[in-house]
Design a protein around this motif. Structure first.
Motif, short mmCIF file in Angstrom:
data_model
loop_
_atom_site.label_atom_id
_atom_site.label_comp_id
_atom_site.label_asym_id
_atom_site.label_seq_id
_atom_site.Cartn_x
_atom_site.Cartn_y
_atom_site.Cartn_z
N ALA A 65 18.95 35.13 61.12
CA ALA A 65 19.16 35.95 59.92
C ALA A 65 19.24 35.08 58.67
CB ALA A 65 20.44 36.78 60.08
N ALA A 66 19.94 33.96 58.75
CA ALA A 66 20.06 33.07 57.60
C ALA A 66 18.70 32.50 57.19
CB ALA A 66 21.05 31.94 57.90
N ILE A 67 17.89 32.14 58.17
CA ILE A 67 16.54 31.62 57.88
C ILE A 67 15.67 32.72 57.28
CG2 ILE A 67 14.42 30.76 58.95
CD1 ILE A 67 16.26 29.15 60.88
N ALA A 77 23.26 25.76 58.52
CA ALA A 77 24.15 24.95 59.37
C ALA A 77 25.51 25.62 59.53
CB ALA A 77 24.31 23.55 58.79
N LYS A 78 25.99 26.24 58.45
CA LYS A 78 27.28 26.93 58.51
C LYS A 78 27.20 28.12 59.48
CE LYS A 78 30.74 29.12 55.60
NZ LYS A 78 31.13 29.54 54.28
N MET A 79 26.10 28.86 59.42
CA MET A 79 25.92 30.00 60.34
C MET A 79 25.78 29.52 61.77
SD MET A 79 26.24 32.80 58.81
CE MET A 79 27.48 31.97 57.82
N LYS A 80 25.13 28.38 61.95
CA LYS A 80 24.95 27.84 63.30
C LYS A 80 26.29 27.49 63.94
CE LYS A 80 22.46 24.47 65.98
NZ LYS A 80 21.19 23.80 66.12
N SER A 81 27.21 26.97 63.16
CA SER A 81 28.50 26.55 63.71
C SER A 81 29.56 27.65 63.70
CB SER A 81 29.02 25.32 62.94
OG SER A 81 29.31 25.67 61.60
N ALA A 82 29.30 28.74 62.96
CA ALA A 82 30.32 29.79 62.79
C ALA A 82 30.92 30.31 64.09
CB ALA A 82 29.75 30.94 61.96
N PRO A 83 30.14 30.64 65.11
CA PRO A 83 30.74 31.20 66.32
C PRO A 83 31.65 30.22 67.08
CG PRO A 83 28.42 31.75 66.22
CD PRO A 83 28.68 30.73 65.15
N PHE A 84 31.52 28.94 66.79
CA PHE A 84 32.28 27.94 67.54
C PHE A 84 33.65 27.65 66.93
CE2 PHE A 84 27.75 27.36 68.26
CZ PHE A 84 27.70 27.53 69.63
N ARG A 85 34.07 28.49 65.99
CA ARG A 85 35.40 28.36 65.40
C ARG A 85 36.49 28.84 66.36
NH1 ARG A 85 33.77 31.34 59.83
NH2 ARG A 85 32.36 29.75 59.03
N ALA A 86 36.08 29.48 67.44
CA ALA A 86 37.02 30.01 68.43
C ALA A 86 36.31 30.01 69.79
CB ALA A 86 37.44 31.42 68.06
#
Length: 182
Positions: A65-67, A77-86
């Motif tokens: 979606a971001a692309i 890069a922020k969207m790629k890492s977002a789910p790994f906050r938990a």
């Protein structure tokens, strides 16, 4: 923790680590979501749980979606890492059923109530969470990835895990600034 104390001290917590809820604890969280107000018993919810490899799949959805929106590399890069906050992310979807007495808006609110109930059930069992949203939950790539149709809508991403550190105290608010009587 009693129910009133839980509600009066609700606070989102962004720093989450493993373990995530599982087994009976996760079942309780889902069951709490299923108890949200539901006019006409439409059950206007869908819960998609991502953990382990599912977090990578959610990351791929957000990146796509971001692309598609021509975001810069930092945003992607922020969207790629977002789910790994938990260690777990539950995507809560309002699954709308056309109904003459229950508009889509009310069904969206019902799904939002499910998110709140699920977060409170997590906290009651010693976990913590944060309800995240953002523009991408409305994005056509995200809608397509979750098979949304018509008035269906992602209402949020509930990040769940074990609190990392201590929870800050809830700020006091003056009731008279928010309440009026007719």
């Amino acid at each position: 923790m009693d129910a009133l104390e839980l509600l009066l001290n609700r606070r989102s917590m962004a720093k989450l680590e493993a373990p995530a809820p599982e087994g009976k604890a996760l079942e309780n969280i889902i069951r709490a979501g299923l108890r949200a107000p539901d006019h006409a018993n439409l059950t206007p919810w869908r819960f998609v749980i991502a953990q382990g490899s599912g977090l990578h799949k959610l990351s791929d959805i957000l990146v796509k979606a971001a692309i598609a929106d021509n975001n810069d590399e930092a945003s992607v890069a922020k969207m790629k890492s977002a789910p790994f906050r938990a260690p777990m992310v539950i995507t809560i979807i309002a699954r709308v059923t056309p109904h003459e007495k229950v508009p889509a808006f009310e069904q969206h609110l019902s799904a939002g109530c499910a998110v709140q109930a699920m977060q409170m059930a997590a906290v009651a069992q010693g976990f913590q969470g944060i309800w995240r949203s953002g523009n991408l939950m409305f994005h056509s790539e995200v809608r397509n990835a979750f098979g949304l149709e018509g008035d269906d809508q992602v209402v949020g991403f509930l990040y769940l895990g074990t609190p990392e550190g201590t929870t800050m105290k809830v700020p006091e608010r003056e009731l008279n600034k928010f309440v009026e009587f007719l």
